[in-house]
Every structure is written in C-alpha cells, then in structure tokens.
Design an enzyme around this catalytic site. Structure first.
Site, mmCIF file in Angstrom:
data_model
loop_
_atom_site.group_PDB
_atom_site.id
_atom_site.type_symbol
_atom_site.label_atom_id
_atom_site.label_comp_id
_atom_site.label_asym_id
_atom_site.label_seq_id
_atom_site.Cartn_x
_atom_site.Cartn_y
_atom_site.Cartn_z
ATOM 1 N N HIS A 162 5.294 2.876 8.683
ATOM 2 C CA HIS A 162 5.469 1.568 9.307
ATOM 3 C C HIS A 162 6.944 1.308 9.598
ATOM 4 O O HIS A 162 7.299 0.822 10.665
ATOM 5 C CB HIS A 162 4.940 0.467 8.389
ATOM 6 C CG HIS A 162 3.485 0.534 8.100
ATOM 7 N ND1 HIS A 162 2.613 -0.485 8.398
ATOM 8 C CD2 HIS A 162 2.724 1.501 7.530
ATOM 9 C CE1 HIS A 162 1.378 -0.162 8.031
ATOM 10 N NE2 HIS A 162 1.436 1.045 7.485
ATOM 11 N N ASP B 225 5.272 -6.569 11.044
ATOM 12 C CA ASP B 225 4.176 -5.661 10.760
ATOM 13 C C ASP B 225 2.936 -6.456 10.375
ATOM 14 O O ASP B 225 3.027 -7.501 9.723
ATOM 15 C CB ASP B 225 4.586 -4.722 9.620
ATOM 16 C CG ASP B 225 3.612 -3.573 9.441
ATOM 17 O OD1 ASP B 225 2.535 -3.806 8.852
ATOM 18 O OD2 ASP B 225 3.923 -2.456 9.881
#
Length: 480
Positions: free
Chosen positions: A5, A109
C-alpha cells in the site's frame, strides 16, 4: 500500512507533485524512515512534496513500542494498531491546518476510514486510494452486493462472480470481502461506509489493461475513478529504483553486475512480498524446485530471522550448489530494478497487486502463487484475464488461518511452473508477447497523451486552489 500500500501511495504523490500539486505524505516513524530517501530525492529534483511524521500512542493503545507498520506488528496487536492509527486524526488535522498552503483534498488508503472525519473537519473532498486493480475491486463488490455466498456453507465452495460478462469463480476463502473476518465486523462496516462516502477513487492501474472493469467499478460505486498507473514508472533512474520502498539488502551495483552476466530473459525472480514468511518445509520445496528447473534465479527471502536454523542451513547449502546461477537476497530486494533488467525473464510472485503490476509494466510473465487477501483475484487477473501467467494450484489462503492447516507447494510443481513460464514453445512465446504488449501499453498510458497521464493532470487541475491570497486558499475546490 503494508509495503504494498505504502510504495504505490508514495509514487502517486510524487506523480501528482510532478504535475504541480503540493503533496504532504503522512507517515508513522517506521514508514517515514522507509520512504524518506525517495521523498528527499524528489524534493532535490524540485518537486513540492513533504513528509509529515506522526508517532503512534503505543502505551495508550496497549502496543509494544515501535511497532507501527503492518509487517512489524505482531498478529495479536493488529486490531490495536488500526485503532492507534485512527487516533492520529486530530494531530494530522492540526498539522494540516497550521501549514501552508491549506489542503484542498485528502487522498487516503481505503484501510483508513477515519480520514472521512479528517476531510470533513478540514472542509475538503476525500478520495479513496486503492493499490489494487479494478477487476479485484469489482469482483469483491459484486459478491457482496449480490449476496453470492448466501446459503454457501463451505468457505472453499466456488461461486460464480455475479454481474460480469465473463465467467469467473471465487470462494469465500479467496474473496471474503475486505476485513470480513470474525471480530472485525465494525471495522469492515466503517471501511465500506467510508468507501461509499468518498468523492472519488484513485487507482494504481491503467485503463487499457482492464477498461471493462474500471468502468464497471465506477458504475457500481456511482463515482469517478482516476486510473493513474503503473505508478512505479515514475522511477526512471537506477538510484530511485533501488531505493524505492525500503533499504535493499544488496547494493544496486552488485545486483546489476550479477544480472549483467546473465542471458537476456533467462533469470527467474522470486519474491512473496513483505508480509509472507514461508514455513521451513515450503522453503525447502521452493528451493529444490528452483534448483531442478535449471534456470538462473534471484530469490528474495524476507526477514531471515523469521526462519529457523534448519531453513537457514538449507539456504546456505542451496547457495553453494547453485553458485553463479542462484542469488539469494536475505532481506529487502530492489525489485523494480531487477524486473526492469534485460536479464529478467519471469516473476514467481504472491500476486500482491504492486508486484503483479510491476511485472506487467516490465513485460514479464508470472508464476501466480497467491497466499491471502486480494492476491487470489490478482492471480486470476494475471492468469485468466491477461493470460500472462501460470498458477501453482493454491486455491485457499496459506497464511492468517485459524486452523493452521499446512499447505505446501511441492518441488515438482515449482519446477513445472517455472519451466512452463520460461518455455520457449508456442504457448510460452505467446504469453511473453502478451506481456510485452501490456508493457508497451503501460508506458504509453504514463506518457503525455496517455490515459494515466491525463488522469493525473485532471486530478491536479480539479483539486487545485481556485482563489489564493497571500498563499492562503480562500475557497475549496468543487467536488467531482
């Protein structure tokens, strides 16, 4: 968050800064240490990007000191880790309010639902960032939206993904929905709510690779999707490729020297990402399979301290037997640098999307070996949608299992998969042609006039300050 990520999120920030945005990357101390060289390099080249570091309240969250990135948080503290990260909302908001220019958009995110409150407090739009492909997101969305698992008692019983033109089968074990695990119900609901309330989606993929799934996901969510990848193509120099994400356990020059001595397209690169640590039996079977394949290989064995003495002894013996043909990197490997080298021929991967997309951008076929989470859908993407991969037959999660079931891919299967993906026959050559064509499309998407380039330009234009007086934004940008 996890490296898969973190790395594309930072690359996306650098790309946005390349097109004129001022980007602040919010990070915990361990995360900041990993990306600081990349950010400082970008700042040195004139980009307006900065790193804001926020320590977690370890004592308040009941966590050990210093565990602030997914790959160094013990499993029993994962839930507390997410709670600790959510408590950063107030200090992050204070920091952004005090700085200049005033923020015009929050890009976060999808694992951080608390950023909904952050953006609302700042009075700015919020975009959800996905380091995943649209195919994966649409499949996950549809099995939940259409209740595909209703009445299915066995987690390993396949069901057809509803709402797609092509037929794909998944199981609840492979695609349960994000955070849909016992004890995580509230967090999963918070994640879904935040996704539904977002003002758009930024995704590390490119339109030409999966146009029907990008449009399908945009329609399903009823929101704008900006595809901006492959974001790894921001890095063009050896130095930034080697430093991307973490300090490598091997010098770039040493790695390049080893690769330079190999025939073009001959080297198999093996890595299972930052989280997966194969058990001893799997280490042995994988190593013997690579040895039997006869191919030159680079194997990144993350965190050797996770392995017992028997595993370490086996690796030393394997190194001795394959001296000159095999290179074992103990720790972080400069993955993008390796994949972009002319000697690279294939990638044995856990199918994290970061790795899968890097392989596609490098024009390499893959051996798909998923371990958990979205990796199963990414493997389907590589093997069934793009036809650039071969699988090893793993159909259920290998890690994060409550029952501790042992799943081992044998040496013969490893050897066969490597030989297949490196095969010089008609099928293997067709697979490589498709991979090379995909890489050409990826590069075109990132160039001026390409789809991802246009989306990056649009993102910056859409969310830039409209009225600025003495460096202070007086109005917020329109919502998409």
């Amino acid at each position: 968050m996890a490296q898969g990520h973190l790395i594309p999120a930072v690359d996306t920030a650098l790309l946005l800064a390349t097109h004129g945005a001022v980007c602040t990357i919010v990070a915990t101390p361990a995360t900041a240490a990993r990306v600081r060289p990349t950010v400082e390099s970008a700042k040195g080249s004139g980009l307006r990007v900065r790193l804001a570091e926020f320590p977690l309240d370890y004592a308040g969250a009941g966590m050990p000191e210093g565990v602030d990135n997914i790959d160094n948080v013990p499993g029993e503290f994962i839930a507390r880790y997410f709670l600790a990260v959510a408590r950063l909302r107030a200090p992050v908001e204070r920091h952004l309010r005090a700085g200049a220019p005033y923020p015009t958009c929050v890009v976060s995110d999808f694992c951080h639902p608390w950023t909904s409150e952050l953006a609302a407090g700042l009075g700015v739009p919020r975009l959800t960032f996905f380091s995943m492909c649209a195919f994966c997101l649409l499949c996950q969305h549809n099995v939940e939206r259409f209740h595909a698992y209703d009445g299915v008692a066995d987690d390993n019983e396949p069901v057809v993904v509803p709402g797609l033109a092509r037929r794909f089968e998944v199981t609840r074990a492979q695609a349960p929905g994000f955070f849909r695990n016992p004890g995580w119900e509230k967090f999963a609901d918070d994640v879904e709510r935040a996704r539904a309330e977002a003002d758009g989606v930024v995704m590390n993929t490119f339109l030409e690779m999966e146009p029907e799934y990008v449009s399908g996901y945009a329609d399903a969510r009823g929101m704008k999707v900006w595809t901006v990848g492959p974001v790894a193509l921001y890095h063009q120099s050896t130095a930034t490729l080697a430093a991307r994400g973490n300090a490598a356990a091997i010098g770039a020059d040493e790695c390049l020297q080893w690769l330079d001595g190999k025939e073009p397209g001959s080297v198999v690169y093996v890595s299972f990402g930052s989280i997966v640590h194969p058990e001893e039996k799997q280490i042995v079977e994988l190593g013997l399979g690579l040895e039997a394949s006869g191919q030159p290989f680079i194997w990144a064995v993350k965190s050797p301290d996770h392995h017992g003495e028997a595993s370490l002894a086996f690796l030393r013996e394997l190194e001795a037997r394959t001296a000159g043909r095999g290179l074992i990197i103990r720790g972080w490997a400069p993955q993008a640098l390796i994949l972009s080298h002319r000697a690279a021929g294939a990638f044995v991967t856990h199918c994290g999307w970061n790795s899968t997309l890097e392989a596609a951008a490098a024009g390499l076929p893959v051996v798909a070996w998923p371990h958990f989470s979205d990796q199963f859908l990414n493997a389907k993407m590589a093997v069934e949608v793009l036809s650039i991969g071969v699988g090893v037959g793993v159909e259920e999660p290998v890690v994060y299992r409550a029952d501790r079931k042992e799943i081992v891919v044998g040496r013969a299967t490893v050897e066969a998969a490597v030989r297949s993906v490196m095969d010089g026959g008609e099928e293997g050559e067709a697979r490589r042609r498709r991979a090379r064509a995909l890489a050409a499309q990826a590069r075109a998407a990132m160039r001026e006039g390409g789809s991802s380039h246009a989306n990056l330009v649009d993102l910056v234009a859409r969310f830039q300050p409209r009225d600025v007086v003495n460096g202070t934004t007086t109005t917020t940008p329109p919502r998409p």
